[in-house]
Design an enzyme around this catalytic site. Structure first.
Site, PDB file in Angstrom:
ATOM      1  N   HIS A 142       0.260  -1.214   0.395  1.00  0.00           N
ATOM      2  CA  HIS A 142      -0.317   0.047   0.121  1.00  0.00           C
ATOM      3  C   HIS A 142       1.135   0.942   0.588  1.00  0.00           C
ATOM      4  O   HIS A 142       2.058   1.126   0.390  1.00  0.00           O
ATOM      5  CB  HIS A 142      -1.022   0.098   1.212  1.00  0.00           C
ATOM      6  CG  HIS A 142      -1.876  -1.021   1.414  1.00  0.00           C
ATOM      7  ND1 HIS A 142      -3.377  -0.865   0.165  1.00  0.00           N
ATOM      8  CD2 HIS A 142      -1.940  -2.110   2.247  1.00  0.00           C
ATOM      9  CE1 HIS A 142      -3.620  -1.539   0.396  1.00  0.00           C
ATOM     10  NE2 HIS A 142      -3.230  -3.072   1.222  1.00  0.00           N
ATOM     11  N   CYS A 208      -0.058   2.087  -5.156  1.00  0.00           N
ATOM     12  CA  CYS A 208      -0.983   3.177  -5.523  1.00  0.00           C
ATOM     13  C   CYS A 208      -0.621   4.338  -5.888  1.00  0.00           C
ATOM     14  O   CYS A 208       0.560   4.727  -5.142  1.00  0.00           O
ATOM     15  CB  CYS A 208      -2.220   3.377  -4.906  1.00  0.00           C
ATOM     16  SG  CYS A 208      -3.500   2.050  -4.501  1.00  0.00           S
TER      17      CYS A 208
END
Length: 249
Positions: A142, A208
């Site tokens: 993440h 991301c």
């Protein structure tokens, strides 16, 4: 028992319940106010707990035998609630190595598979049967957008990755060196970027690019060399011993 004593006992129970409820509401309010800070503390504590320096070579070899989850669609967005709820489950996550990028002050455990809890505390392998130093070794984690020192946690530092930086992997038997040769932003459907290419040994790191997960940052590096753990220079091994202390800052 007199009516007066019964009434007094009833009032005590009532007051106790009120105090318990008030205490719960205070704790809940504090959690809502400071949830990102609490989340960060748990994330950092567990990242440190699972760092490769804290795991034996024997346990790493054992963890390699676990099946792992490689379903990309099962990966959920990181949230404070998910991180906090994970603390209730006593678990031993499958650490199979470590990744360090000294120039980005990054040192994370590598877990087998893409289970959500794995990605709360480190990097997860994206394909079954990956081997360090061979093929396209692909990892995902993440990126954090809120909280204290958000840009230093998990794969957030990859937003600052540059060509020429070294990436080190270890399974505590060997240390594998890669050099970053490409950093780019792509759409989530570019799963071809983690596929093996004949005759090429490389690493692909995925995270991301934005909070809505509309795009991905891809960091690619070429394999340079493999050395035994015992023959690796101390300054490189030190990169795998660096704990996270951001919640003290």
């Amino acid at each position: 028992m007199s009516q007066k004593r019964r009434k007094s006992k009833k009032n005590k129970r009532k007051n106790l319940l009120i105090n318990i409820l008030a205490g719960f509401l205070i704790l809940l309010s504090l959690a809502l106010i400071f949830n990102s800070k609490i989340r960060d503390i748990f994330m950092i504590l567990n990242t440190n707990k699972y760092q490769v320096s804290q795991v034996t070579k024997e346990n790493i070899e054992k963890n390699q035998e676990t099946e792992g989850n490689f379903d990309f669609n099962s990966v959920k967005a990181l949230s404070s609630e998910a991180v906090l709820s994970a603390q209730w489950n006593s678990q031993q996550l499958p650490v199979i190595g470590g990744i360090a990028i000294p120039e980005l002050e990054m040192n994370l455990p590598i877990f087998k598979g893409l289970d959500n809890v794995n990605l709360f505390y480190g990097a997860g392998t994206m394909k079954a049967n990956q081997v360090m130093g061979e093929g396209n070794y692909s990892l995902a984690s993440h990126r954090i957008f809120t909280g204290n020192n958000a840009d230093k946690k998990l794969f957030s530092p990859l937003a600052r990755a540059e060509k020429g930086m070294k990436i080190y992997l270890t399974d505590k038997e060997k240390v594998y060196t890669y050099e970053i040769d490409e950093v780019k932003i792509v759409t989530p459907d570019r799963v071809d970027l983690i596929e093996d290419r004949e005759g090429i040994n490389e690493i692909t790191l995925v995270t991301c690019e934005d909070a809505n997960a509309a795009e991905r940052i891809i960091v690619k590096g070429n394999w340079i060399e493999t050395k035994s753990y015992s023959d690796t220079p101390s300054n490189i091994l030190d990169a795998f011993n660096k704990p996270y202390k951001q919640f003290y800052e």
